[in-house]
Design an enzyme around this catalytic site. Structure first.
Site, PDB file in Angstrom:
ATOM      1  N   LEU A  83       5.070  17.882 -61.092  1.00 59.20           N
ATOM      2  CA  LEU A  83       5.989  18.743 -61.040  1.00 59.20           C
ATOM      3  C   LEU A  83       6.626  19.266 -59.685  1.00 59.20           C
ATOM      4  CD1 LEU A  83       8.108  20.719 -62.389  1.00 59.20           C
ATOM      5  CD2 LEU A  83       6.465  22.411 -61.910  1.00 59.20           C
ATOM      6  N   TYR A  84       5.845  19.193 -58.324  1.00 61.52           N
ATOM      7  CA  TYR A  84       6.343  19.049 -57.123  1.00 61.52           C
ATOM      8  C   TYR A  84       7.040  17.870 -57.435  1.00 61.52           C
ATOM      9  CZ  TYR A  84       6.345  17.754 -52.225  1.00 61.52           C
ATOM     10  OH  TYR A  84       7.029  17.562 -50.965  1.00 61.52           O
ATOM     11  N   ALA A  85       7.153  16.299 -57.222  1.00 66.31           N
ATOM     12  CA  ALA A  85       7.644  15.674 -56.979  1.00 66.31           C
ATOM     13  C   ALA A  85       8.953  15.347 -57.695  1.00 66.31           C
ATOM     14  CB  ALA A  85       6.850  14.293 -57.835  1.00 66.31           C
TER      15      ALA A  85
ATOM     16  N   THR B   1      10.062  18.260 -59.052  1.00 61.76           N
ATOM     17  CA  THR B   1      11.464  18.944 -58.657  1.00 61.76           C
ATOM     18  C   THR B   1      12.307  18.359 -57.390  1.00 61.76           C
ATOM     19  OG1 THR B   1       9.409  20.805 -56.924  1.00 61.76           O
ATOM     20  CG2 THR B   1      10.398  20.974 -59.744  1.00 61.76           C
TER      21      THR B   1
END
Length: 332
Positions: A151-153, A155
């Protein structure tokens, strides 16, 4: 000039702000001082910056749009560098809400401010993690990047798309840079080098994921700052288009890798740390973690064409520089 930097209590923001202050500029730092990691480290970075008369800090979260807009308007920056984000690949698996709030809502508020109060150049941090499941090396800015692994990537990739839309609709010259594994003094405690040094000096084993076979395009912090500073003067437009450019056909928008294009095996990185510490690590070899990719390598071609520079500091210099800082700060 007047620079607004988000995330100045963070690792990269601190170094960039200090460089600009040393060069004689005014800097407004915006930071929420989030407790994601040791607040004392953030406060100490900020104390150093406050030692410069041309620095001031606004302690606020980017999610607070009205407060951020007010700080922006009062300072009237000429260039904005948006570095603040909820970082960490694995943290995003258990705390996804932090990434939606900080990375998406916070970045949206930065873009909205740039729409209403335009600047010469808006520069925003993204990440090599945006390349996700891509396997063709080196990673090039013109590669499709549509398979994020965390999810970091996701976002960060979403903020790139948001930035392009705003550049197209409102004409704000916007550069996004994808950072490749940045390390150095004043680094984050959740990053591998910091964790490894702490464990080795405490006589504890280090966890080595992927059987030690992973590689990363490690970028020393001073090299990254130099690249960002040079890119500030290259606001994207047709006049500075270069060969194999990522310049958008419909917007003053460009994506640029910041990495040296020299991948280093994780075991080689650990070996350099062992030499700098004068100790051998006890290694606990483990499988790959969720969200990790085995290898990263930046194409530095576009960066070199734009600014005639690319990161060059070898780990044989960068890792000992980190160790010197770590020993000075923590007394080992």
């Amino acid at each position: 000039m007047r620079y607004l930097i988000t995330g100045t209590a963070g690792f990269i923001g601190f170094h960039l702000a200090r460089r600009l202050l040393e060069d004689g500029h005014e800097v407004l730092g915006v930071d929420s001082f989030s407790p994601y990691y040791d607040l004392a480290l953030k406060e100490d970075r900020n104390t150093i910056l406050e030692g410069y008369g041309a620095f001031r800090v606004a302690r606020l979260a980017l999610e607070d749009g009205p407060a951020f807009n007010a700080a922006w308007a009062a300072f009237s920056p000429e260039v904005v560098i948006h570095l603040a984000a909820q970082a960490g690949v694995r943290y995003s698996i258990d705390h996804p809400e932090a990434y939606i709030s900080a990375n998406l809502v916070g970045s949206f508020n930065v873009l909205e401010a740039a729409r209403r109060l335009p600047v010469r150049h808006l520069l925003c941090a993204s990440t090599s993690s945006a390349y996700g499941a891509n396997v063709d090396m080196p990673f090039r800015e013109t590669d499709r990047a549509v398979h994020p692994m965390t999810l970091y990537a996701a976002t960060k990739g979403a903020t790139e798309l948001m930035g392009h839309a705003y550049a197209h609709l409102f004409g704000v010259p916007t550069t996004f840079f994808r950072f490749f594994t940045v390390y150095g003094p004043w680094g984050r405690p959740d990053m591998a080098l910091f964790k490894f040094a702490k464990a080795i000096l405490a006589g504890e084993p280090i966890d080595v994921y992927g059987g030690g076979d992973m590689s990363r395009d490690f970028t020393f912090i001073d090299d990254l700052v130099e690249a960002v500073v040079r890119l500030m003067d290259v606001a994207p437009n047709e006049a500075n288009r270069v060969e194999n450019d990522s310049l958008s056909p419909v917007a003053p928008f460009r994506m640029v890798n910041i990495g040296g294009g020299r991948p280093i095996l994780l075991m080689e990185y650990i070996g350099e740390l062992e030499r700098a510490l004068g100790r051998t690590a006890t290694k606990n070899f483990l499988p790959m973690q969720d969200g990790d990719v085995p290898h990263t390598t930046a194409s530095a071609d576009l960066l070199e064409r734009l600014i005639r520079y690319k990161p060059e500091t070898p780990i044989s210099r960068g890792v000992p520089a980190f160790v010197d800082w770590y020993r000075q700060r923590y007394g080992h």
